[in-house]
Design an enzyme around this catalytic site. Structure first.
Site, PDB file in Angstrom:
ATOM      1  N   LYS A 185     -22.717  -6.403  83.856  1.00  0.00           N
ATOM      2  CA  LYS A 185     -22.837  -4.951  83.944  1.00  0.00           C
ATOM      3  C   LYS A 185     -24.082  -4.567  84.766  1.00  0.00           C
ATOM      4  CE  LYS A 185     -20.541  -4.143  79.444  1.00  0.00           C
ATOM      5  NZ  LYS A 185     -20.817  -3.838  78.015  1.00  0.00           N
TER       6      LYS A 185
ATOM      7  N   TYR B  43     -10.848  -0.290  79.968  1.00  0.00           N
ATOM      8  CA  TYR B  43     -11.030  -0.174  78.527  1.00  0.00           C
ATOM      9  C   TYR B  43      -9.786   0.346  77.817  1.00  0.00           C
ATOM     10  CZ  TYR B  43     -15.833  -1.705  78.738  1.00  0.00           C
ATOM     11  OH  TYR B  43     -16.964  -2.483  78.912  1.00  0.00           O
TER      12      TYR B  43
ATOM     13  N   ARG C 129     -17.023 -15.748  74.846  1.00  0.00           N
ATOM     14  CA  ARG C 129     -17.541 -14.821  73.814  1.00  0.00           C
ATOM     15  C   ARG C 129     -18.687 -15.477  73.029  1.00  0.00           C
ATOM     16  NH1 ARG C 129     -15.839  -9.326  73.911  1.00  0.00           N
ATOM     17  NH2 ARG C 129     -16.441  -9.171  71.747  1.00  0.00           N
TER      18      ARG C 129
ATOM     19  N   THR D 235     -21.685  -7.874  70.190  1.00  0.00           N
ATOM     20  CA  THR D 235     -21.836  -6.650  70.992  1.00  0.00           C
ATOM     21  C   THR D 235     -23.249  -6.045  70.949  1.00  0.00           C
ATOM     22  OG1 THR D 235     -19.512  -6.178  70.549  1.00  0.00           O
ATOM     23  CG2 THR D 235     -20.834  -4.346  71.365  1.00  0.00           C
TER      24      THR D 235
ATOM     25  N   ARG E 187     -26.703 -12.253  75.259  1.00  0.00           N
ATOM     26  CA  ARG E 187     -27.141 -10.949  74.760  1.00  0.00           C
ATOM     27  C   ARG E 187     -28.313 -11.089  73.790  1.00  0.00           C
ATOM     28  NH1 ARG E 187     -21.082  -8.567  73.522  1.00  0.00           N
ATOM     29  NH2 ARG E 187     -20.707  -7.526  75.517  1.00  0.00           N
TER      30      ARG E 187
ATOM     31  N   ASN F 266     -25.801  -4.146  77.067  1.00  0.00           N
ATOM     32  CA  ASN F 266     -25.737  -5.523  76.575  1.00  0.00           C
ATOM     33  C   ASN F 266     -25.322  -6.517  77.657  1.00  0.00           C
ATOM     34  OD1 ASN F 266     -23.119  -4.707  76.782  1.00  0.00           O
ATOM     35  ND2 ASN F 266     -22.611  -4.911  74.614  1.00  0.00           N
TER      36      ASN F 266
ATOM     37  N   HIS G 175     -19.620  -7.703  80.018  1.00  0.00           N
ATOM     38  CA  HIS G 175     -18.321  -7.523  79.375  1.00  0.00           C
ATOM     39  C   HIS G 175     -17.625  -8.871  79.406  1.00  0.00           C
ATOM     40  CE1 HIS G 175     -14.267  -6.461  78.347  1.00  0.00           C
ATOM     41  NE2 HIS G 175     -13.902  -7.199  79.376  1.00  0.00           N
TER      42      HIS G 175
ATOM     43  N   GLU H 198      -6.843  -7.259  82.124  1.00  0.00           N
ATOM     44  CA  GLU H 198      -8.083  -6.894  82.822  1.00  0.00           C
ATOM     45  C   GLU H 198      -8.176  -7.540  84.204  1.00  0.00           C
ATOM     46  OE1 GLU H 198     -10.763  -6.431  78.723  1.00  0.00           O
ATOM     47  OE2 GLU H 198     -11.107  -8.126  80.047  1.00  0.00           O
TER      48      GLU H 198
HETATM   49  P1  GDP Z   1     -17.707  -5.946  73.585  1.00  0.00           P
HETATM   50  O1  GDP Z   1     -16.301  -6.455  73.682  1.00  0.00           O
HETATM   51  O2  GDP Z   1     -18.619  -6.854  72.799  1.00  0.00           O
HETATM   52  O3  GDP Z   1     -18.322  -5.582  74.915  1.00  0.00           O
HETATM   53  O4  GDP Z   1     -17.668  -4.587  72.736  1.00  0.00           O
HETATM   54  P2  GDP Z   1     -16.580  -3.402  72.671  1.00  0.00           P
HETATM   55  O5  GDP Z   1     -15.368  -3.700  73.483  1.00  0.00           O
HETATM   56  O6  GDP Z   1     -16.388  -3.075  71.232  1.00  0.00           O
HETATM   57  O7  GDP Z   1     -17.381  -2.177  73.332  1.00  0.00           O
HETATM   58  C1  GDP Z   1     -17.510  -2.051  74.730  1.00  0.00           C
HETATM   59  C2  GDP Z   1     -18.932  -1.667  75.104  1.00  0.00           C
HETATM   60  O8  GDP Z   1     -19.225  -0.345  74.630  1.00  0.00           O
HETATM   61  C3  GDP Z   1     -20.023  -2.538  74.498  1.00  0.00           C
HETATM   62  O9  GDP Z   1     -20.237  -3.729  75.214  1.00  0.00           O
HETATM   63  C4  GDP Z   1     -21.213  -1.609  74.545  1.00  0.00           C
HETATM   64  O10 GDP Z   1     -21.782  -1.557  75.852  1.00  0.00           O
HETATM   65  C5  GDP Z   1     -20.594  -0.245  74.262  1.00  0.00           C
HETATM   66  N1  GDP Z   1     -20.602   0.097  72.818  1.00  0.00           N
HETATM   67  C6  GDP Z   1     -19.786  -0.424  71.873  1.00  0.00           C
HETATM   68  N2  GDP Z   1     -19.998   0.122  70.681  1.00  0.00           N
HETATM   69  C7  GDP Z   1     -20.963   1.057  70.857  1.00  0.00           C
HETATM   70  C8  GDP Z   1     -21.616   1.995  69.952  1.00  0.00           C
HETATM   71  O11 GDP Z   1     -21.352   2.053  68.774  1.00  0.00           O
HETATM   72  N3  GDP Z   1     -22.547   2.822  70.481  1.00  0.00           N
HETATM   73  C9  GDP Z   1     -22.879   2.786  71.802  1.00  0.00           C
HETATM   74  N4  GDP Z   1     -23.819   3.628  72.241  1.00  0.00           N
HETATM   75  N5  GDP Z   1     -22.292   1.921  72.675  1.00  0.00           N
HETATM   76  C10 GDP Z   1     -21.352   1.065  72.216  1.00  0.00           C
HETATM   77 MG    MG Z   2     -14.517  -5.490  74.212  1.00  0.00          MG
END
Ligand code: GDP
Ligand code: MG
Length: 200
Positions: free
Chosen positions: A13, A53, A118, A124, A135, A155, A158, A169
């Site tokens: 990212k 997404y 992962r 996350t 991370r 973080n 992705h 994706e």
């Molecule tokens: P990942 O698969 O670990 O990247 O997590 P997700 O698919 O659940 O979420 C996508 C991205 O959204 C994450 O990598 C974070 O950058 C952001 N994100 C997820 N949950 C939150 C949250 O609760 N608050 C905020 N501010 N950002 C979030």
């Molecule tokens: Mg995800």
């Protein structure tokens, strides 16, 4: 699918690029033995990130649930209580974040690629990502800090959450011909039944 051909889509990212972590992040994935089969450096547009997404139907709800339970675990009242509404709020800030600058898009291939990636990437929320993960090691952001400031959790990466998610994706970020089919010599040591041809 042949097991050794599982694929995962990884994005470094904008914060990963700005932190000069491109080499370090690629090194960690590369050292596992996974094979890099596609790579590009792009500034994504909003359309691509939305598609990315929303390609997983349940994503809005699951990201919302995860965010709400992270608050509850810490004994803090979540700012939004409906998971889909909360997911939508995350998507809005996430869009701004991902299109803010160049990202590195990659496809990695190999046995259990999704799980391996992962594991190395970490959970996350960097605050609670394991030590030794990308991370966990290279950033310190938290849901609390990000939500107070109305932005996405920064973080660095992705990484696809499942093989099905990965295949959807990959189609969003790469044309078929941009994903390269080739043999990596180390694959014989990783996967071949017989270790012929080593001894002289
Ligand atoms: P990942 O698969 O670990 O990247 O997590 P997700 O698919 O659940 O979420 C996508 C991205 O959204 C994450 O990598 C974070 O950058 C952001 N994100 C997820 N949950 C939150 C949250 O609760 N608050 C905020 N501010 N950002 C979030
Ligand atoms: Mg995800």
């Amino acid at each position: 699918m042949i097991q050794q051909r599982e694929r995962s889509l990884v994005l470094i990212k904008p914060d990963g690029v700005q932190r000069s972590l491109v080499g370090e992040i690629i090194k960690r994935y590369e050292k596992t033995g996974l094979k890099l089969v596609a790579l590009k450096f792009v500034i994504p547009d909003e359309e691509t990130v939305k598609k990315h997404y929303l390609s997983d139907k349940g994503w809005l709800e699951s990201v919302g649930k995860k965010a709400i339970s992270a608050y509850e675990k810490k004994g803090i009242e979540p700012p939004i209580k409906d998971p889909i509404e909360c997911g939508q709020a995350v998507l809005n800030v996430l869009l701004k974040y991902i299109i803010s600058g160049p990202v590195v898009a990659m496809v990695w291939e190999g046995s259990e690629a999704v799980g391996v990636i992962r594991k190395i990437t970490g959970g996350t929320e960097p605050l609670t990502s394991d030590v030794g993960t990308i991370r966990g090691d290279f950033t310190i952001d938290s849901y609390k800090l990000a939500d107070v400031d109305g932005r996405a959790v920064r973080n660095l990466i992705h990484a696809s959450g499942s093989s099905v998610e990965a295949e959807k994706e990959i189609k969003i970020w790469f044309e078929d011909e941009e994903v390269i089919k080739y043999r990596l010599v180390q694959e014989s040591i990783l996967y071949d039944v017989n270790l012929d041809g080593i001894k002289e």
